[in-house]
Design an enzyme around this catalytic site. Structure first.
Site, PDB file in Angstrom:
ATOM      1  N   ASP A 290      -3.421  -8.375   9.120  1.00 24.69           N
ATOM      2  CA  ASP A 290      -2.062  -8.642   9.598  1.00 24.69           C
ATOM      3  C   ASP A 290      -1.400  -9.763   8.776  1.00 24.69           C
ATOM      4  OD1 ASP A 290       0.256  -9.025  10.957  1.00 24.69           O
ATOM      5  OD2 ASP A 290      -0.679  -9.746  12.812  1.00 24.69           O
TER       6      ASP A 290
ATOM      7  N   GLU B 110      -3.943  -1.436   6.730  1.00 25.39           N
ATOM      8  CA  GLU B 110      -4.296  -0.011   6.700  1.00 25.39           C
ATOM      9  C   GLU B 110      -5.638   0.190   7.386  1.00 25.39           C
ATOM     10  OE1 GLU B 110      -2.125   2.098   5.809  1.00 25.39           O
ATOM     11  OE2 GLU B 110      -0.716   0.908   4.622  1.00 25.39           O
TER      12      GLU B 110
ATOM     13  N   TYR C  12      18.359  -2.856   2.792  1.00 30.15           N
ATOM     14  CA  TYR C  12      19.148  -1.635   2.644  1.00 30.15           C
ATOM     15  C   TYR C  12      20.502  -1.870   3.288  1.00 30.15           C
ATOM     16  CZ  TYR C  12      20.664   3.175   2.893  1.00 30.15           C
ATOM     17  OH  TYR C  12      21.394   4.328   2.741  1.00 30.15           O
TER      18      TYR C  12
ATOM     19  N   SER D  72       0.780  -1.241   0.000  1.00 29.21           N
ATOM     20  CA  SER D  72       0.000   0.000   0.000  1.00 29.21           C
ATOM     21  C   SER D  72       0.809   1.289   0.000  1.00 29.21           C
ATOM     22  CB  SER D  72      -0.926   0.002   1.221  1.00 29.21           C
ATOM     23  OG  SER D  72      -0.179  -0.241   2.393  1.00 29.21           O
ATOM     24  N   THR D  73       2.084   1.216   0.361  1.00 29.73           N
ATOM     25  CA  THR D  73       2.909   2.436   0.387  1.00 29.73           C
ATOM     26  C   THR D  73       4.337   2.072  -0.047  1.00 29.73           C
ATOM     27  OG1 THR D  73       3.431   2.053   2.714  1.00 29.73           O
ATOM     28  CG2 THR D  73       1.637   3.580   2.293  1.00 29.73           C
TER      29      THR D  73
ATOM     30  N   LYS E 231      18.119  -7.863   8.819  1.00 22.80           N
ATOM     31  CA  LYS E 231      18.297  -7.999   7.367  1.00 22.80           C
ATOM     32  C   LYS E 231      19.256  -9.148   7.037  1.00 22.80           C
ATOM     33  CE  LYS E 231      15.553  -4.693   5.920  1.00 22.80           C
ATOM     34  NZ  LYS E 231      14.300  -5.012   5.232  1.00 22.80           N
TER      35      LYS E 231
ATOM     36  N   TYR F 163      22.509   1.271  11.204  1.00 21.17           N
ATOM     37  CA  TYR F 163      21.686   0.478  10.293  1.00 21.17           C
ATOM     38  C   TYR F 163      22.291  -0.911  10.016  1.00 21.17           C
ATOM     39  CZ  TYR F 163      18.030  -0.623   7.083  1.00 21.17           C
ATOM     40  OH  TYR F 163      16.949  -1.244   6.507  1.00 21.17           O
TER      41      TYR F 163
HETATM   42  P1  NAD Z   1       6.493   1.449   4.058  1.00 17.89           P
HETATM   43  O1  NAD Z   1       6.297   1.812   5.483  1.00 17.89           O
HETATM   44  O2  NAD Z   1       6.259   2.490   3.032  1.00 17.89           O
HETATM   45  O3  NAD Z   1       5.540   0.194   3.664  1.00 17.89           O
HETATM   46  C1  NAD Z   1       5.296  -0.864   4.527  1.00 17.89           C
HETATM   47  C2  NAD Z   1       4.149  -1.723   4.020  1.00 17.89           C
HETATM   48  O4  NAD Z   1       3.995  -2.825   4.928  1.00 17.89           O
HETATM   49  C3  NAD Z   1       2.792  -1.030   3.940  1.00 17.89           C
HETATM   50  O5  NAD Z   1       2.088  -1.505   2.798  1.00 17.89           O
HETATM   51  C4  NAD Z   1       2.065  -1.520   5.200  1.00 17.89           C
HETATM   52  O6  NAD Z   1       0.646  -1.538   5.116  1.00 17.89           O
HETATM   53  C5  NAD Z   1       2.616  -2.932   5.256  1.00 17.89           C
HETATM   54  N1  NAD Z   1       2.507  -3.543   6.592  1.00 17.89           N
HETATM   55  C6  NAD Z   1       3.134  -3.183   7.746  1.00 17.89           C
HETATM   56  N2  NAD Z   1       2.797  -4.031   8.733  1.00 17.89           N
HETATM   57  C7  NAD Z   1       1.945  -4.949   8.188  1.00 17.89           C
HETATM   58  C8  NAD Z   1       1.264  -6.094   8.688  1.00 17.89           C
HETATM   59  N3  NAD Z   1       1.378  -6.503   9.956  1.00 17.89           N
HETATM   60  N4  NAD Z   1       0.465  -6.780   7.838  1.00 17.89           N
HETATM   61  C9  NAD Z   1       0.304  -6.394   6.539  1.00 17.89           C
HETATM   62  N5  NAD Z   1       0.957  -5.345   6.003  1.00 17.89           N
HETATM   63  C10 NAD Z   1       1.755  -4.637   6.832  1.00 17.89           C
HETATM   64  O7  NAD Z   1       7.938   0.831   3.972  1.00 17.89           O
HETATM   65  P2  NAD Z   1       9.093   0.831   2.855  1.00 17.89           P
HETATM   66  O8  NAD Z   1      10.083   1.858   3.215  1.00 17.89           O
HETATM   67  O9  NAD Z   1       8.531   0.771   1.475  1.00 17.89           O
HETATM   68  O10 NAD Z   1       9.799  -0.565   3.194  1.00 17.89           O
HETATM   69  C11 NAD Z   1       9.503  -1.770   2.536  1.00 17.89           C
HETATM   70  C12 NAD Z   1      10.740  -2.659   2.537  1.00 17.89           C
HETATM   71  O11 NAD Z   1      11.779  -1.986   1.812  1.00 17.89           O
HETATM   72  C13 NAD Z   1      11.298  -2.915   3.942  1.00 17.89           C
HETATM   73  O12 NAD Z   1      11.780  -4.234   4.005  1.00 17.89           O
HETATM   74  C14 NAD Z   1      12.454  -1.938   4.034  1.00 17.89           C
HETATM   75  O13 NAD Z   1      13.462  -2.343   4.937  1.00 17.89           O
HETATM   76  C15 NAD Z   1      12.953  -1.976   2.594  1.00 17.89           C
HETATM   77  N6  NAD Z   1      13.792  -0.810   2.205  1.00 17.89           N
HETATM   78  C16 NAD Z   1      13.391   0.460   2.479  1.00 17.89           C
HETATM   79  C17 NAD Z   1      14.236   1.509   2.141  1.00 17.89           C
HETATM   80  C18 NAD Z   1      13.864   2.936   2.440  1.00 17.89           C
HETATM   81  O14 NAD Z   1      14.733   3.823   2.410  1.00 17.89           O
HETATM   82  N7  NAD Z   1      12.622   3.241   2.681  1.00 17.89           N
HETATM   83  C19 NAD Z   1      15.463   1.267   1.486  1.00 17.89           C
HETATM   84  C20 NAD Z   1      15.795  -0.030   1.173  1.00 17.89           C
HETATM   85  C21 NAD Z   1      14.964  -1.084   1.551  1.00 17.89           C
END
Ligand code: NAD
Length: 401
Positions: free
Chosen positions: A110, A74, A225, A49-50, A244, A235
């Site tokens: 969840d 959400e 990451y 979703s995000t 990770k 990190y």
């Molecule tokens: P985000 O917060 O934008 O998205 C998280 C998603 O997980 C959302 O869709 C949310 O609804 C869902 N979610 C959370 N808890 C949940 C649950 N219990 N059940 C169902 N859905 C659930 O996060 P993001 O930054 O896009 O991160 C996603 C992945 O990418 C992570 O593994 C993160 O470590 C990795 N990542 C992020 C970055 C960064 O800079 N943001 C960089 C590299 C890797």
């Protein structure tokens, strides 16, 4: 109602439906300007979703023409409260996908629970003749309840072994100050691994496999990451880095199983540091991102989630027959390659040494960070009239409220 941003710390407690829809439309438009991707046809995105998960769903649908099932956690609007941004994003995504004749259904709940896994399996069985050919695992969560024991684990962002001191920035004021973070206890490390490690990804893949809903040649990708040495103590070598490392260890096991049984593969993609709801919660990182954005924008190298994931799909995951995708020594995909360029990281370090509260507005892109943070919740988007009365109550077509 008239919806305004209400920012508390690193979270915004309101979201704007029209703004979120505009963000989704912009990402779709970007994908449509790129060449078509020949690849997956039925894609399951966990955490859809995000952030990176939403971008993965958009690239799958509008870049590859795939049917998608998105799983997320959400909240819909209630009383005077708006829905969450991820709710509005998913409503906009489904509406756009359906308008183009693309299958798109969502499951809100969840993802760590077995009940949601089973609901997903039942939906795949019911609606998709063939199995899933791509599973994206993109969850970022502060908590996870272990389905076997009922224990609720909490993740934390802490260094390991010693105190970590460094600069951080207040995104709203531009003030640079020093933070001091105490090292995690063994229990905090173990809990963070239990939330953000690979156990749940492995559980998903095992249950999908046992249910017979994975296609031959299935791929699954989880995101990680690494970042520069500057943020290593917090990190890569901190509690989240341990989680990770566990995710990567699980990737090897999942890969062996999929390769043996289905000629499939499990992959880790190292993505760029970006402004998302998850990364905003990490101290120090917003200052690093503000400097990084400034330099990458100056050099024409800046990418957001959608550009990153489009490149992941078109240049790393689905290449023309016979072309071998680039991997690092550990077998990981690196779409953080531009972020990690030596010349760029050298410039980040130089800037880091100089930046303080007086120079943060000129040396960093803190204003860009702030604008992007607000856009995550649908605020500050071009062409949206924020003085207009809007209904906060928006349906996701496939979800009964
Ligand atoms: P985000 O917060 O934008 O998205 C998280 C998603 O997980 C959302 O869709 C949310 O609804 C869902 N979610 C959370 N808890 C949940 C649950 N219990 N059940 C169902 N859905 C659930 O996060 P993001 O930054 O896009 O991160 C996603 C992945 O990418 C992570 O593994 C993160 O470590 C990795 N990542 C992020 C970055 C960064 O800079 N943001 C960089 C590299 C890797």
């Amino acid at each position: 109602m008239i919806i305004q941003p209400k920012i508390r710390g690193f979270i915004c407690t309101t979201a704007h439906p029209t703004g979120c829809a505009a963000n989704v439309a912009e990402q779709i438009a970007y994908v449509k300007r790129q060449a078509k991707i020949t690849g997956p046809k039925r894609v399951l995105v966990i955490g859809a979703s995000t952030g990176y998960g939403l971008a993965s769903r958009i690239v799958s649908a509008f870049g590859a023409g795939a049917a998608t099932i998105g799983v997320f956690f959400e909240r819909s609007a209630a009383d005077k409260r708006t829905a969450t941004a991820g709710w509005y994003n998913s409503a906009a995504f489904e509406t756009k996908a359906h308008a183009e004749g693309l299958y798109a259904k969502s499951i809100n709940g969840d993802a760590f629970s077995d009940a949601i896994k089973q609901e997903t399996i039942d939906l795949i069985r019911r609606d998709w003749g063939g199995g899933v050919d791509l599973v994206i695992y993109s969850l970022a969560s502060p908590k996870r309840q272990d389905p076997d024991t009922g224990i609720v684990y909490s993740s934390c962002l802490k260094p390991i072994g010693q105190v970590y001191r460094n600069k951080t920035i207040d995104i709203m004021t531009g003030e640079v100050s020093e933070v001091s973070l105490t090292p995690a206890t063994d229990d905090e490390i173990a809990q963070t691994v239990a939330v953000m490690g690979g156990a749940d990804w492995a559980r998903w893949m095992s249950q999908l496999h046992q249910a017979g809903v994975l296609a031959r040649g299935v791929k699954t990708v989880a995101y990680t990451y690494i970042g520069p040495e500057l943020t290593f103590p917090l990190y890569h070598k901190g509690t989240i880095g341990r989680a990770k490392a566990d995710l990567e260890a699980h990737a090897i096991k999942i890969h062996q199983q999929l390769a043996n049984d289905l000629q499939g593969e499990a992959l880790i993609s190292v993505n760029k540091a970006l402004v998302t709801q998850a990364s905003a919660a990490i101290p120090v990182v917003p200052l690093y991102i503000s400097i990084l954005y400034k330099l990458m924008k100056q050099q024409g190298l800046h990418e957001g989630c959608i550009e990153q994931i489009e490149r992941l799909f078109s240049e790393r995951l689905y290449l023309p027959e016979g072309q071998k995708p680039a991997r690092d020594v550990a077998g990981r995909i690196r779409i953080d390659d531009w972020e990690m360029r030596e010349d760029l990281q050298q410039a980040v370090s130089e800037c880091w040494a100089q930046v303080n509260s007086d120079t943060s507005l000129t040396l960093t892109d803190v204003l860009g960070y702030r604008a992007e943070f607000q856009r995550l919740f649908g605020f500050g988007c071009d062409g949206v009239d924020y003085d207009k009365d809007v209904s906060a109550d928006v349906d996701i077509p496939s979800i009964d409220k």
